[in-house]
Design a protein around this motif. Sequence first.
Motif, PDB file in Angstrom:
ATOM      1  N   ALA A  71       9.500  13.861  -6.960  1.00 23.48           N
ATOM      2  CA  ALA A  71       9.048  12.767  -7.825  1.00 23.48           C
ATOM      3  C   ALA A  71      10.064  11.638  -7.837  1.00 23.48           C
ATOM      4  N   GLU A  72      11.347  11.981  -7.909  1.00 30.15           N
ATOM      5  CA  GLU A  72      12.389  10.950  -7.930  1.00 30.15           C
ATOM      6  C   GLU A  72      12.414  10.176  -6.618  1.00 30.15           C
ATOM      7  N   ARG A  73      12.341  10.890  -5.498  1.00 31.35           N
ATOM      8  CA  ARG A  73      12.354  10.207  -4.186  1.00 31.35           C
ATOM      9  C   ARG A  73      11.163   9.278  -4.042  1.00 31.35           C
ATOM     10  N   ALA A  74       9.984   9.762  -4.392  1.00 29.79           N
ATOM     11  CA  ALA A  74       8.776   8.937  -4.261  1.00 29.79           C
ATOM     12  C   ALA A  74       8.838   7.721  -5.186  1.00 29.79           C
ATOM     13  N   ALA A  75       9.374   7.898  -6.401  1.00 28.84           N
ATOM     14  CA  ALA A  75       9.463   6.774  -7.344  1.00 28.84           C
ATOM     15  C   ALA A  75      10.414   5.708  -6.824  1.00 28.84           C
TER      16      ALA A  75
ATOM     17  N   ARG B 214       0.832  -1.208   0.000  1.00 29.21           N
ATOM     18  CA  ARG B 214       0.000   0.000   0.000  1.00 29.21           C
ATOM     19  C   ARG B 214       0.866   1.257   0.000  1.00 29.21           C
ATOM     20  N   GLU B 215       1.929   1.226   0.802  1.00 26.97           N
ATOM     21  CA  GLU B 215       2.844   2.371   0.843  1.00 26.97           C
ATOM     22  C   GLU B 215       3.498   2.598  -0.521  1.00 26.97           C
ATOM     23  N   ALA B 216       3.870   1.481  -1.195  1.00 28.69           N
ATOM     24  CA  ALA B 216       4.498   1.598  -2.515  1.00 28.69           C
ATOM     25  C   ALA B 216       3.530   2.196  -3.528  1.00 28.69           C
ATOM     26  N   ARG B 217       2.269   1.746  -3.487  1.00 29.68           N
ATOM     27  CA  ARG B 217       1.285   2.279  -4.436  1.00 29.68           C
ATOM     28  C   ARG B 217       1.021   3.761  -4.180  1.00 29.68           C
ATOM     29  N   HIS B 218       0.962   4.140  -2.910  1.00 28.85           N
ATOM     30  CA  HIS B 218       0.785   5.553  -2.584  1.00 28.85           C
ATOM     31  C   HIS B 218       1.986   6.370  -3.047  1.00 28.85           C
ATOM     32  N   ALA B 219       3.189   5.805  -2.869  1.00 28.76           N
ATOM     33  CA  ALA B 219       4.403   6.508  -3.304  1.00 28.76           C
ATOM     34  C   ALA B 219       4.415   6.671  -4.830  1.00 28.76           C
ATOM     35  N   LEU B 220       3.968   5.646  -5.558  1.00 30.50           N
ATOM     36  CA  LEU B 220       3.913   5.724  -7.017  1.00 30.50           C
ATOM     37  C   LEU B 220       2.939   6.810  -7.465  1.00 30.50           C
ATOM     38  N   ARG B 221       1.797   6.862  -6.778  1.00 31.58           N
ATOM     39  CA  ARG B 221       0.819   7.911  -7.093  1.00 31.58           C
ATOM     40  C   ARG B 221       1.416   9.295  -6.825  1.00 31.58           C
ATOM     41  N   ASP B 222       2.087   9.452  -5.668  1.00 26.60           N
ATOM     42  CA  ASP B 222       2.696  10.740  -5.332  1.00 26.60           C
ATOM     43  C   ASP B 222       3.794  11.108  -6.322  1.00 26.60           C
ATOM     44  N   ALA B 223       4.546  10.110  -6.789  1.00 27.00           N
ATOM     45  CA  ALA B 223       5.618  10.383  -7.761  1.00 27.00           C
ATOM     46  C   ALA B 223       5.052  10.932  -9.063  1.00 27.00           C
TER      47      ALA B 223
END
Length: 402
Positions: A103-107, A82-91
């Motif tokens: 964007a780079e950090r979140a990706a 879930r955290e990864a999917r949220h991070a991908l969305r934020d990226a």
Amino acid sequence: MKFVIWITGLFALAVLVGLAATVNNGYAILYLPPWRIEFSFNLLIVATIALIAVTYGALRLISLAAGLPAEVRRFQRQKHLREARHALRDAGIAFFEGRFQKAERAAIKATGNEHAPENKALALLIAARAASAQRDYDKRDAYLSGLDALPESLQLARHMQEAELRLEAKDALGALAAIERARSISPNLTNALRLELKIRLQQKQPEAVLLLTEKLLKAEALEPEQARRYRQAAYGQQLDTRINGPEILEWLRKVPEAERRLPGLVSRVVARLADAGEADQAAALLAETLADEDSATPELTRELAQLADQLTETRRLALMKAGEDWLKQRPRDHMLLLALGRLALCQQLWGKAQNYLEASLSIQPTLTAHAELARLFQQIGKEEEAAQHYHASLELALSQGL
């Protein structure tokens, strides 16, 4: 409603069990030497059911206890996912906001706990684009290399992204190599062909540009106007490699007739021919183009006027004759009148020259027309009229801020 049905069913079952117990008066004997135990058959049924329930409950508890570590691990995986999917969305959102560092950090955070290869590929592509936007090309290449371990079905996206990023970084050869890899996967991908077209044009490979333009036009991936501009640029590059007049004329004969009349190309060819001492040939090309109303432009007519004093007498007379036919189609073309005036002036046909130049001025006053009339009057000894036109040209220049 369901609750009422369940309650009604349970009461009915209780009534049935009670009735069955009163009817059933049998007994069971449990013999354990030296003991012998007699008890109601109803009690045996109840005890058996109770034993089964207790055994099931105990086994269930043991199973839950044994599976607890796996359940904890599953819960942790789901949490990280879930955290990864949220991070991908934020990226993705941060990238389109232009916040490339975020964007780079979140990706990168998304790639750490992501298991789906498609999502991991998307995160790496966003990271590569964000790094490229920050001109950190080492990181960009590292993120792109991370895509090598992913399935073959995702490599096309990687190669296309790499081609675009390298082209943006002005690495034409690297972009071309990436496009070749993309086309090995999907040979007719129109976006790859469009990228290659831009690169071939930058690399000054006109033959490849013409070939790709035709492919894209047939695939309806280019508008006709875009194709025309690419063709014109390609022919211009071919023209730049021709050295003298005969080479230019030989090349021009190989250009399709429709393309030969493109105003931009005609203008460049005329300039090259004039520089090479082939003014008559340049004028013939201009005449061929100006005879077509769709191809005739004021700029080409101006170039014809500028060539007037470099032409042979035969060519000037032929152009004047042709020009009179053009005037029937475009009687208020002041640039055409100016060109005819210059041709007549160079032929010392003073009356014709004066008529053409004054007609041009009556439609639209220009510095050139005033200057040519001043020159004409000066040559025939009319100094006062010449001075008037010099004065008029000066006032016109001042009014135009020149």
